[in-house]
Motif scaffolding. Sequence first.
Motif, mmCIF file in Angstrom:
data_model
loop_
_atom_site.group_PDB
_atom_site.id
_atom_site.type_symbol
_atom_site.label_atom_id
_atom_site.label_comp_id
_atom_site.label_asym_id
_atom_site.label_seq_id
_atom_site.Cartn_x
_atom_site.Cartn_y
_atom_site.Cartn_z
ATOM 1 N N GLU A 166 -10.938 -1.650 -0.961
ATOM 2 C CA GLU A 166 -9.700 -1.463 -2.473
ATOM 3 C C GLU A 166 -9.589 -0.672 -2.620
ATOM 4 O O GLU A 166 -10.538 0.109 -3.255
ATOM 5 N N ASP A 167 -8.445 -0.153 -3.219
ATOM 6 C CA ASP A 167 -7.945 0.677 -3.976
ATOM 7 C C ASP A 167 -6.642 0.323 -4.694
ATOM 8 O O ASP A 167 -5.343 0.186 -3.794
ATOM 9 N N HIS A 168 -6.724 -0.199 -6.074
ATOM 10 C CA HIS A 168 -4.833 -0.798 -6.901
ATOM 11 C C HIS A 168 -4.682 -0.358 -7.411
ATOM 12 O O HIS A 168 -4.166 -1.127 -8.011
ATOM 13 N N SER A 169 -4.799 0.999 -7.294
ATOM 14 C CA SER A 169 -4.992 1.876 -9.213
ATOM 15 C C SER A 169 -2.759 2.178 -8.382
ATOM 16 O O SER A 169 -2.083 1.791 -9.525
ATOM 17 N N VAL A 170 -2.283 2.057 -6.550
ATOM 18 C CA VAL A 170 -1.188 2.057 -6.558
ATOM 19 C C VAL A 170 -1.080 1.218 -5.600
ATOM 20 O O VAL A 170 -2.024 1.012 -5.101
ATOM 21 N N PRO A 171 0.937 0.313 -5.652
ATOM 22 C CA PRO A 171 0.692 -0.279 -4.160
ATOM 23 C C PRO A 171 1.290 -0.204 -2.781
ATOM 24 O O PRO A 171 2.091 0.270 -2.369
ATOM 25 N N ILE A 172 -0.256 0.696 -2.951
ATOM 26 C CA ILE A 172 0.549 1.187 -1.463
ATOM 27 C C ILE A 172 -1.085 1.229 -0.473
ATOM 28 O O ILE A 172 -1.650 0.803 -0.648
ATOM 29 N N VAL A 173 -0.933 1.233 0.479
ATOM 30 C CA VAL A 173 -2.229 0.843 2.184
ATOM 31 C C VAL A 173 -2.035 1.886 3.019
ATOM 32 O O VAL A 173 -0.649 2.682 3.598
ATOM 33 N N THR A 174 -2.995 2.141 3.418
ATOM 34 C CA THR A 174 -2.969 3.731 4.466
ATOM 35 C C THR A 174 -3.858 3.345 5.006
ATOM 36 O O THR A 174 -4.901 2.451 5.559
ATOM 37 N N ASN A 179 -10.785 16.757 -5.387
ATOM 38 C CA ASN A 179 -9.465 16.691 -4.986
ATOM 39 C C ASN A 179 -9.065 16.060 -4.309
ATOM 40 O O ASN A 179 -7.679 15.592 -3.912
ATOM 41 N N ARG A 180 -9.901 15.755 -3.265
ATOM 42 C CA ARG A 180 -9.825 15.017 -2.457
ATOM 43 C C ARG A 180 -10.700 13.021 -2.371
ATOM 44 O O ARG A 180 -9.402 12.868 -1.565
ATOM 45 N N MET A 181 -10.604 13.381 -3.117
ATOM 46 C CA MET A 181 -10.725 11.691 -3.886
ATOM 47 C C MET A 181 -9.455 11.117 -5.060
ATOM 48 O O MET A 181 -8.982 9.953 -5.565
ATOM 49 N N GLU A 182 -8.488 11.951 -4.918
ATOM 50 C CA GLU A 182 -7.168 11.021 -5.526
ATOM 51 C C GLU A 182 -5.841 10.570 -5.373
ATOM 52 O O GLU A 182 -5.724 10.250 -6.306
ATOM 53 N N ARG A 183 -6.552 10.687 -3.910
ATOM 54 C CA ARG A 183 -5.233 10.173 -3.555
ATOM 55 C C ARG A 183 -6.187 9.289 -2.015
ATOM 56 O O ARG A 183 -7.813 9.215 -1.815
ATOM 57 N N VAL A 184 -5.573 7.963 -1.834
ATOM 58 C CA VAL A 184 -6.287 6.976 -1.403
ATOM 59 C C VAL A 184 -6.208 7.427 0.649
ATOM 60 O O VAL A 184 -7.117 7.845 1.238
ATOM 61 N N GLY A 185 -4.614 7.845 0.659
ATOM 62 C CA GLY A 185 -4.444 8.188 2.376
ATOM 63 C C GLY A 185 -4.202 9.929 2.251
ATOM 64 O O GLY A 185 -4.193 10.338 1.997
ATOM 65 N N GLY A 186 -3.424 10.307 4.353
ATOM 66 C CA GLY A 186 -3.512 11.036 4.221
ATOM 67 C C GLY A 186 -4.512 11.987 4.999
ATOM 68 O O GLY A 186 -5.164 11.667 4.466
ATOM 69 N N PHE A 187 -4.314 13.441 4.988
ATOM 70 C CA PHE A 187 -5.463 14.204 5.386
ATOM 71 C C PHE A 187 -6.363 14.312 4.440
ATOM 72 O O PHE A 187 -5.946 14.803 3.463
ATOM 73 N N GLY A 188 -7.491 14.102 4.334
ATOM 74 C CA GLY A 188 -8.319 14.887 3.424
ATOM 75 C C GLY A 188 -8.729 13.587 2.545
ATOM 76 O O GLY A 188 -9.473 14.062 1.716
ATOM 77 N N GLY A 189 -7.831 12.044 2.285
ATOM 78 C CA GLY A 189 -8.172 11.438 1.204
ATOM 79 C C GLY A 189 -9.048 10.262 1.571
ATOM 80 O O GLY A 189 -9.956 10.755 2.284
#
Length: 457
Positions: free
Chosen positions: A54-62, A390-400
């Motif tokens: 769970e990561d509720h920082s932004v309303p996005i799910v991957t 840097n790789r931990m700054e986003r939840v999804g995509g390559f390297g998230g």
Amino acid sequence: MKPGLACLVCAIGLAWSSPLRAQPGAPAATAPPRLELPYTQFTLPNGLTVILHEDHSVPIVTTNMYYHVGSAREKTGRTGFAHLFEHLMFMGSQHVKPGEFDDLLERTGGTNNGSTENDRTNYWMNVPSNALELALFLESDRMGYLLESMTPKTVDAQRDVVKNERRQSYENRPYGQAELALGEMLYPEGHPYHWPVIGYMPDLTAASYDDVVEFFKKYYAPGNASLVVAGDFDSSTAKRLVEKWFGDVKSGASVEPMTIPGVQLTGVTKKTMTDKVQLPRLYLAWLTPAHFAPGDAAMDMVADTLAGGKNSRLYKRLVYDMQIAQEVSAYQASQALSSYFLIQATPRPGHTAEELLKVIDEEIVKLQTATPSAHDVERSLNQIESSFYNRMERVGGFGGKADQLNAYFTATGDPDYFNEDLGRYRALSPSDIRAAAVKFLPKGARVELTVLPEGGK
């Protein structure tokens, strides 16, 4: 990638950390804080491993699906299947008509892609939080019901797409043929890393529909896959939805582990090839320890010491001081069965690959004979820590974060391997870096590949 191809060079990640203050190799005054990435893990009766974060920082799910199969699982004469399936997985399934996969996601504002490597195939979707069920439905339908809609015509169409991609990405791209040649020079014929991930043209042509179906049934099963769901959701709700959509997918046969004999270079393998390029290019490659094996992390540090940024040894000497090179890079290509270390350098007009080779060898010898300073190693360690952040700054995509959880699980069985991974680098001393260069960069056992412009200019 869809429709292209990605090669993961080094899968490392970090959630957060305090700045490094202690000298590398010296005991720190206080232990660095442990990285906490809470997750829930469970396995469905059909064998699918599921990891929720769970990561509720932004309303996005991957959603991030790893199939534990890549080009290394292919057979001689039937290469390119793993990458071909990366394309076929977007062409519709029993309950998703051709063209609907992307259309349904785009209507919600979602994105998706995939990548194929030697050791795994990956598919991910980023969607708004309220579209999680759609993403799970789409992912489960192509896992469980792809063959119900796949036809010989579909396979033929995507086969032609892959062939065209090979032409664009390798055969007709500057220096592209060199990338194909390196694997063949490093690994003997029959070794699963010998052939390129994208496959050989004759193999793609010869592959029958039945061959493709057999490959899917053997490797694209829940027991040979792991799913990470990360982002803005409630874990209990996500678990219920995963069970709803993946619970009826048949388990499939178990996949036998790979048993590949060790490989080594016993001498110098040289090759010169021509290409439609303006400048020559030099490639030097060595076989090195597998991912997470002893020496793997040290070779990452060796790469950064030699060519990691403008203050590195090779960049400073070749590009700045002597001004005989356009560019130079080095990296440890970490892989499950065997890794390789690559130095790539392009001379400036009027200079040759031989000039660069002489200087590169001098700098390697310097690293092998004189222990680097603590300051140099700390700079490299900070560079590596920065890449974790840097790789931990986003939840999804390559390297998230979702991709890293799945990569760690696939490689080690532990999705929360962040601390252990970073700890490999923090534990290294300057003498460890020198020792790794001595052991794994011998001048008498490597690949030397030179690309020259056509016409010998």
